[in-house]
Design an enzyme around this catalytic site. Structure first.
Site, PDB file in Angstrom:
ATOM      1  N   ASP A  44       0.674  -1.027  -0.209  1.00 15.00           N
ATOM      2  CA  ASP A  44      -0.029   0.188  -0.044  1.00 15.00           C
ATOM      3  C   ASP A  44       0.806   1.424  -0.160  1.00 15.00           C
ATOM      4  O   ASP A  44       1.977   1.263   0.335  1.00 15.00           O
ATOM      5  CB  ASP A  44      -0.746  -0.163   1.185  1.00 15.00           C
ATOM      6  CG  ASP A  44      -2.000  -0.627   1.101  1.00 15.00           C
ATOM      7  OD1 ASP A  44      -2.594  -0.718   0.038  1.00 15.00           O
ATOM      8  OD2 ASP A  44      -2.798  -1.165   2.266  1.00 15.00           O
ATOM      9  N   ASP A  46      -5.346  -3.386   4.549  1.00 16.05           N
ATOM     10  CA  ASP A  46      -5.893  -2.838   6.069  1.00 16.05           C
ATOM     11  C   ASP A  46      -7.302  -3.073   5.978  1.00 16.05           C
ATOM     12  O   ASP A  46      -8.049  -3.130   6.974  1.00 16.05           O
ATOM     13  CB  ASP A  46      -5.422  -1.276   6.261  1.00 16.05           C
ATOM     14  CG  ASP A  46      -5.956  -0.438   5.327  1.00 16.05           C
ATOM     15  OD1 ASP A  46      -6.313  -0.989   4.306  1.00 16.05           O
ATOM     16  OD2 ASP A  46      -5.497   0.674   5.340  1.00 16.05           O
ATOM     17  N   ASP A  69      -9.733  -5.764   1.408  1.00 19.46           N
ATOM     18  CA  ASP A  69      -8.390  -6.512   1.373  1.00 19.46           C
ATOM     19  C   ASP A  69      -8.255  -7.911   1.526  1.00 19.46           C
ATOM     20  O   ASP A  69      -7.346  -8.717   1.309  1.00 19.46           O
ATOM     21  CB  ASP A  69      -7.513  -5.740   2.043  1.00 19.46           C
ATOM     22  CG  ASP A  69      -7.259  -4.471   1.412  1.00 19.46           C
ATOM     23  OD1 ASP A  69      -7.593  -4.015   0.209  1.00 19.46           O
ATOM     24  OD2 ASP A  69      -6.726  -3.292   2.041  1.00 19.46           O
TER      25      ASP A  69
END
Length: 961
Positions: A332, A588, A592
């Site tokens: 990310d 997170d 996901d």
């Protein structure tokens, strides 16, 4: 009826709290919407118990005995039965001492395993307690975050996007939720739950936010009732398969050696029954790596504890070996590569609606933000106000729409001081633009502003406003006005650039996966030195992309992807795995979870949702990419310890089986089984320290290479076996040692071997000499297998050295001074002890070159790189084309002024130098920019760039010359 008596009726489930009206639920549970008091909670905990399933209590005795129930232990147990049941006759007493010795060896290994696993289990329990699900509940009139295990029926809880439902509950007033019940019912699609509906423990909130009243906890929940019906399945992981393969190899090697001995002893030599049994016991006892399960499990447990200390909690132990082999990390951007500390530059806010200034735009955005439970965007917006309470001053909040991945925006419906209803919304610019009534008119200007922000590395936040004249809170309202675009800046972490460079040198390719715009992703990639070869998520849809390459190649060669949704993450992982990459993925959010589960190593970042943590293998307790790279290095060190031991175990099996078999076959020399037990016990004590050994992690991704383990083990073991035979021959058949060192002559030709007493005396001394030779060089072998290059340049752990010295001091004393008729040995004196040490030192000197030759034969690497030791001398695998990546990274860093030439990051002073170079490059760039701004050309270009004009385009009509 008292409250307690009424609540006891709930435990009997005589009242169906799932179907009665919600108002009656409060009556039956003796609670209100203001929640419970601390005293009420304690009473209900006593009555209902904690909100967790009953744990099966395992008998410690059975657990201890369980460490003796595996194939390797079975072989040792068979040896014990042979010693007590078959070793009789031949003019010798019953073999009780061997039986006792084997049992002691088994008990020692089981005790160490039991104690270490118990300690590791306690440590793991403490670590997992950090990951215990939390819940927000009203206690004593205030919202508090508590452990979900402390919930009781009657608690008022908050459920929001990403939460795992902590207990069975009934929903109160609010918007409908989308609940994923796949773990309970197998339904693949989320179901809609309206106010008043029941939600069940273990399901996941996919959309919405609402309050609920708990109606059942622990074993009384829907999940708790079904749990006892579910049989636990035994999953055989890759680690267990490797252990089984190595164990089977050792057992087969012993079986071959025993078969040869049986044929020779009984068929060709026609020797007695008892002699054959004793020789077979030697192979059984000495050849089995009985300590292997203990050493490897303890190594992994200690390693997991070290990872936790670094901020990476391992939920699945075998994730450590996968982390060691990871060659691609999909990371990310927000919060991992950047600080996730957003700020808004008010001077850059672009306002689109007349009558609205920038201050008013900030206030409207703050109204569309939460004042509690804020995310990073809400925090940045509200912090721009002089007082956070201004966001709700003069208005009455009617309804707040929380953010969800589906609509990617928040909204607040409110009444102003005159009683008029309004609605304000902030979120992804495209979502906000689509709502605007005049989107076609402003579309180009909005996109131009977004691009202008993106070129400076700024994210955009859209803001819209509408009036609700009909006064319907859930109504559509009037036309939406696009109010403004707010620029959000999320600065990169100070260590991200250095960490990415470090990852590249470790053979790990870092790919940025972000939901932001492509221009922002490229700008961030440029700042971090990770490259700008990035693509929009649309390029993942088909092979018809602008690059003219397949999607698989595109993903493999890309530096990152922008505009990514969770389903794209899953596709990226899937395609990388199809290209034989070991892939890590950070995440997170609740959406996901599929990608985290699909990845070889799912990594839940700091502050991840419960759903993301539940789907991951490793949970980070600290933010940033450096935690992951540190975990990679630690995992490689752990893996290296395990691989070192497996090579050692295979080598010892081969050297024991081959060495003693040759002595038996060619010289009819019978080594006493008890002394093999002594070797095994001393070896175990030393080898246990390898779990804390100091090792040099592999500079490239590593994995189990059984071909390398078996080949190296067989060659090293065969060499040691041959050297034992050479030593025996030189001492037993020649005068070599007597002539050179002037020690007692053991040459059998100088003795009357027909005299049984003389022959027995000589054989006992030879047994003592062989014992010391085998014991010393066998334990010294660990220093060779533990090192990647020359064993004498890689400093071992302090405990390993101390354990080795103590064990070999004991072995030397036994050989030099012990007269043990029951064990079949007689003292040889300190002179012979010194000679054996010299012989073993000479033998040891050839072990490293042999190790290099084996790895050279397996890998085909040049001799220069082989002895350098930095390439691990292992079979080379294309881990993401590390040379290409490293060369590309060096070129990029040189272009940015970060590096002047090749310099490995693992040099001792490289971190400081890199920081200094980065600061110097930054300072030079700033000086150049300031000088440029003093010129007319510089001022014009700076102003044009700020306005979004393209000076390179001669057809542009945005300016005149």
């Amino acid at each position: 009826m008292t409250d307690i008596e009424a609540l006891k009726a709930i435990t009997t489930e005589s009242i169906d709290l799932e179907n009665v009206p919600v108002e009656e639920v409060f009556q039956h549970l003796k609670c209100t919407k203001e929640g419970l008091t601390s005293n009420e909670v304690q009473e209900r905990l006593t009555l209902f118990g904690y909100n967790k399933l009953e744990e099966k209590k395992e008998s410690k005795i059975l657990k201890f005995l369980g460490f003796m129930w595996n194939p390797l232990s079975w072989v040792m147990e068979a040896a014990a039965l042979m010693a007590i049941g078959l070793a009789h006759g031949g003019g010798k007493p019953a073999d009780y001492h061997d039986f006792v010795g084997i049992v002691v060896l088994l008990l020692i290994n089981s005790t160490i395993s039991f104690v270490e696993e118990n300690n590791a289990g306690n440590a793991a329990a403490a670590l997992m307690a950090q990951l215990a699900p939390k819940a927000k509940a009203v206690r004593d009139g205030k919202w508090n975050e508590i452990d979900a295990a402390e919930l009781v029926p009657g608690d008022i809880v908050s459920i929001k996007l990403g939460d795992i439902i902590p207990a069975d509950a009934r929903l109160l007033e609010g918007d409908p939720l989308k609940i994923d019940q796949a773990t309970l019912t197998g339904e693949s699609l989320p179901v809609t739950k309206n106010p008043g509906a029941s939600v069940y423990s273990g399901s996941t909130c996919k959309q919405g936010e609402i309050e609920a009243v708990v109606i059942a906890t622990g074993v009384h929940t829907f999940f708790g009732k079904a749990a006892h019906l579910v049989d636990s399945t035994t999953h055989v992981g890759h680690f267990q398969k490797v252990l089984t393969a190595i164990g089977n190899f050792c057992i087969c090697s012993i079986a071959v050696g025993m078969a040869i001995e049986i044929v020779v002893i009984y068929g060709l030599q026609k020797r007695g029954y008892r002699v054959g049994i004793d020789n077979l016991l030697v192979l059984l006892i000495g050849g089995i790596p009985i300590a292997m399960p203990t050493v490897l499990s303890v190594t992994m447990a200690i390693g997991a504890h070290r990872l936790a200390q670094q901020g990476a909690i391992t939920k699945r132990m075998t994730a450590i070996e996968e982390m060691a082999g990871m060659d691609v990390l999909c990371s990310d951007k927000t919060g991992t590569l950047t600080l996730n500390k957003l700020s808004v530059d008010k001077n850059l806010i672009e306002v689109f609606k007349r009558g609205i200034d920038r201050d008013m735009a900030v206030l409207m955005a703050a109204r569309a933000a939460r004042l509690e439970n804020q995310d990073a965007i809400d925090t940045a917006i509200v912090s721009m106000l002089s007082d956070p309470k201004e966001a709700r001053a003069g208005i009455k909040e009617l309804h707040f729409l929380p953010f969800s991945p589906a609509n990617r925006r928040t909204a607040l419906t409110y009444l102003d001081g005159e009683g008029k209803m309004h609605r304000v919304s902030k979120g992804a610019p495209e979502e906000i633009l689509d709502m605007a009534h005049n989107k076609l008119e402003i579309k180009e200007k909005v996109h131009a502003t977004i691009d202008k922000f993106a070129e400076r590395g700024l994210r955009s936040l859209g803001l819209a406003y509408q009036e609700v004249p009909d006064g319907d809170v859930k109504g559509e309202g009037g036309p939406w006005d696009f109010v403004a675009l707010l620029p959000l800046f999320d600065p990169p972490r100070h260590d991200s650039a250095q960490t990415i460079e470090r990852a590249l040198h470790l053979g790990v390719s870092v790919k940025m996966i972000t939901g932001d715009q492509l221009a922002i992703a490229k700008e961030t990639g440029r700042r971090l030195g990770m490259g700008t070869n990035m693509y929009p998520s649309s390029s993942l849809l088909s092979d018809n992309n602008t690059e003219g390459v397949s999607v698989d190649e595109l993903i493999e060669n890309a530096d990152g992807f922008a505009g990514v949704f969770p389903e794209h993450k899953y596709e990226i992982v899937k395609r990388l795995q199809s290209r034989k990459h070991i892939c890590g993925m950070t995440g997170d959010g609740v959406n996901d979870a599929p990608a985290l589960k699909k990845a070889d190593i799912g990594i839940a970042v700091d502050d991840a949702t419960d759903a993301a943590r539940g789907a991951s293998d490793i949970v980070l307790t600290e933010p940033g990419l450096s935690v992951i790279i540190s975990a990679v290095l630690t995992s490689r060190a752990i893996f290296q310890r395990m691989k070192n031991y497996t090579i050692y175990a295979v080598s010892i099996t081969i050297r024991i089986v081959m060495g003693f078999m040759l002595l038996c076959v060619f010289w009819e020399f019978d080594f006493p089984p008890f002394m093999v037990l002594v070797i095994a016990i001393l070896n175990d004590g030393t080898i246990m320290t390898i779990s804390k050994d100091r090792v040099k992690p592999s500079p490239t991704p590593d994995c189990w290479k059984l071909k390398e383990i078996f080949a190296t083990g067989v060659v090293l073991g065969a060499y040691l076996a041959i050297m034992t035979v050479v030593f025996f021959w030189a001492a037993y058949e020649t005068n070599f040692f007597h002539n050179i060192f002037h020690v007692r002559n053991f040459n059998q030709h100088h003795f009357k071997m027909k005299d049984k007493k003389v022959a027995a005396h000589l054989n006992e001394q030879m047994a003592s000499a062989v014992y010391l030779q085998v014991s010393t060089i066998s334990q010294a072998l660990i220093f060779v297998t533990r090192s990647r290059s020359w064993s004498f340049v890689e400093r071992p752990g302090f405990l390993l050295v101390i354990a080795f010295l103590i064990a070999q001091l004991v072995a030397s004393v036994i050989s030099a001074m012990a007269n043990w008729p029951f064990a079949g040995i007689r003292s040889i004196g300190w002179g012979w002890t010194g000679v054996i040490w010299i012989f073993n030192i000479v033998t040891y000197m050839l072990l490293d070159p042999i190790k290099f030759l084996v790895r050279y034969a397996l890998s085909g690497k040049s001799w220069d790189r082989m002895v350098e030791g930095r390439t691990a001398l292992t079979g080379k695998k294309n881990f993401g084309q590390e040379e290409r990546m490293a060369a590309w990274a060096t070129e990029k860093r040189t272009q940015h002024g970060l590096e002047t030439g090749q310099k490995p990051v693992y040099e001792r002073n490289s971190a400081t130098e890199l920081n200094n170079m980065a600061e110097e490059a930054k300072r030079r760039a700033e000086i150049a920019r300031m000088r440029e701004l003093q010129t007319l050309k510089g001022k014009v270009e700076s102003a044009a760039k700020l306005k979004g004009y393209d000076l390179e385009d001669p057809n542009s009509n945005n300016y005149t010359i």
